[in-house]
Design a protein around this motif. Structure first.
Motif: not given
Ligand code: BES
Ligand code: MN
Ligand code: ZN
Length: 509
Positions: A276, A283, A291, A294, A351, A353, A356-357, A381-384, A387, A442
């Protein structure tokens, strides 16, 4: 991968290997084998235990080098704690800690002597089997790209090749080990996939990896770009269109449910973004190498399908992974582009970036359309943002059904793969409305993990029980522990396996 690591079960009276681990329970209670060692070695164990104030507490240990008259190089006495309160997870962790203790010095083979009483909940044979699983998980490493295998590069831990677990009834222990081994193989497979760099593991290669499951009885079908175009998967395809490497959708079907009536399957959907970059919404450079992981959701799905098939789980399960690469190029999707998903709904790409969705939207729809599943769980591993909310210890769980959420939470508790439930809410859904299309990909600045989940929910049909697991924090570079030293954690395989075993498999657990 741990293929050069053999775990065997043998009777208690087998001649021990040069490195030997003997278990002691709380209060320094040694089984007959430990007492025999202590007697033979003129109380070396008792003396060392007294000197080190060792009392057999869980995961404490003492090491005695070259104990007199035992004919071995090292004796490690490893505390099991109170057998009555030992959980399965603790026994697995202990297996990991034991391997770590053995690997601290060079020994190519070792014995673990499980000469303990056992309890109502866990027999000595089961403890032995769980220790074997922990050993397999701890022994995993990813060293295939190191060309020098000398000890100077810290590669000596490859030294341990064989672990003999000695227990009163080795046949029973071995039988108990089979399903646990299947799960460990699934976890280690998922780790391998996450660790593999994206130049080697492209979308085609990732999809092809599922073919290896055919030998376990899994039916595999791989859809290529043409197939997906025919199905109208404009959302998934828009993500891969900037890459020279074509997208794939791999479908793994395990029909393991016994009985005459065909049962609706449980479906697992995985995000398989092999790399990604962010696409045109590129990014920043720092840390972008991560990534390659991902596709941690897809890896968990493949690993789970492996585990279910290898242990011949009494369940119908389908694993689906959307395999794409998100690259910026002259053919890449632009911000502002509007695409049509298989569901018919249109999406404005704000976006690139938030890719994934876009992948999951079409795979989720396809899973429901084609398999009419009992339930669907997606892993991504969808979103920062997840985290920021939960760190590296917990994955986020979103669910449109409390029963399904509770089943996952209970599987989470028994495996130690931690989940924390997060909210679905109309307000988050509203944030995904677009002026120019049915939705945008987004939302705003806030609640990034929850708005992503709200986007996914737009692709879940009304009566489908569905959960979304955001494992951006746990799939890679998580906290290292007794059973995982790998960057690619293989996170989710034990969770989903336990979810099936505890709640969706008929017959015995
Ligand atoms: N793959 C990332 C999420 C991610 C970040 C996983 C770090 C693991 C570690 C995902 O595709 C992404 O880029 N998400 C964006 C969404 C945003 C653009 C709405 C994010 O979280 O920033
Ligand atoms: Mn992204
Ligand atoms: Zn991504």
């Amino acid at each position: 991968m741990s293929d050069r690591f053999e775990i065997a079960f043998a009777p208690l009276n087998t001649e021990p290997e040069t490195a030997t681990v003997v278990l002691a329970s709380d209060g320094l209670v040694l089984g007959s084998k430990g007492r025999e060692f202590d007697t033979k070695s003129a109380s070396a164990i008792s003396k060392a235990a007294a000197a080190a104030d060792f009392k057999g507490k869980y995961k404490s240990s003492i090491e005695i080098l070259a104990p007199a008259k035992l004919g071995i190089d090292r004796l490690i006495v490893s505390g099991l704690g109170k057998v009555g309160s030992l959980t399965e997870q603790q026994a697995v962790d202990l297996g990991g800690a034991i391997v770590a203790a053995i690997q601290a010095r060079k020994s190519s083979s070792a014995s673990v002597i499980v000469d303990v009483e056992g309890s109502e909940t866990l027999s000595a044979n089961e403890i032995a089997a769980l220790i074997g699983q922990g050993a397999m998980l701890r022994h995993y490493n990813f060293k295939k790209y190191h060309t020098k295998k000398s000890s100077e590069d810290g590669n000596e831990q490859e030294g341990l090749k064989k672990l003999v677990i000695q227990v009163a009834n080795p046949d029973k222990a071995k039988a108990a080990f089979q399903p646990l081994k299947a799960v460990a193989n699934g976890v280690n497979l998922a780790r391998d996939l996450v660790n593999e760099p994206a130049n080697i593991l492209g979308p085609v290669e990732l999809a092809e990896k599922t073919k290896a499951l055919e030998k376990l009885g899994v039916d595999v079908e791989i859809l290529d770009v043409k197939d997906m175009e025919k199905l109208g998967m404009g959302s998934l395809l828009s993500v891969g269109q900037g890459s020279v490497r074509p997208s794939r959708l791999a479908v793994m079907v395990w029909n393991g449910a016994k009985g005459s009536k065909k049962q609706k399957p449980v479906c697992f959907v995985g995000k398989g973004v092999v790399f990604d970059t962010g696409g045109i919404s590129i990014k920043p450079a720092a840390g972008m190498e991560d990534m390659k992981g991902d596709m941690g959701g897809a890896a968990a799905v493949i690993g789970t399908m492996h585990a279910l098939a290898e242990r011949k789980a009494n369940v119908n399960a389908v694993g689906l992974i959307g395999c794409v690469e998100n690259m910026p190029s002259g053919t890449a999707t632009r911000p502002g582009d509007i695409v049509k998903s298989m569901s018919g709904q249109t999406i404005e790409v704000i976006n690139t970036d938030a890719e994934g969705r876009m992948v999951l939207a079409d795979v989720l729809w396809y899973a429901q359309d084609k398999f009419k599943p009992k339930l669907v769980i997606d892993l991504a591993t969808l979103t920062g943002a997840i985290m920021v909310a939960l760190g590296k210890e917990y994955a986020g769980l979103f669910s449109n059904e409390d029963k399904l959420a509770d089943e996952l939470l209970s599987a989470s508790r028994s495996t130690g793969e931690k989940l924390w439930r997060m909210p679905l809410d109309k307000a988050f859904d509203k944030a995904m409305d677009s002026k120019n299309a049915d939705m945008k990909n987004a939302g705003g600045r806030w609640a990034g993990a929850a708005t992503a989940a709200a986007f996914l929910q737009r692709f879940v049909q009304k009566d489908t029980p569905w959960s979304h697991i955001d494992l951006a924090g746990t799939a890679m570079d998580g906290n290292r522990n007794d059973t995982n030293q790998s960057w690619g954690a293989g996170w989710g395989v034990r969770l989903l396996n336990a979810f099936v075993a505890e709640h969706h498999e008929k017959g015995e657990k």
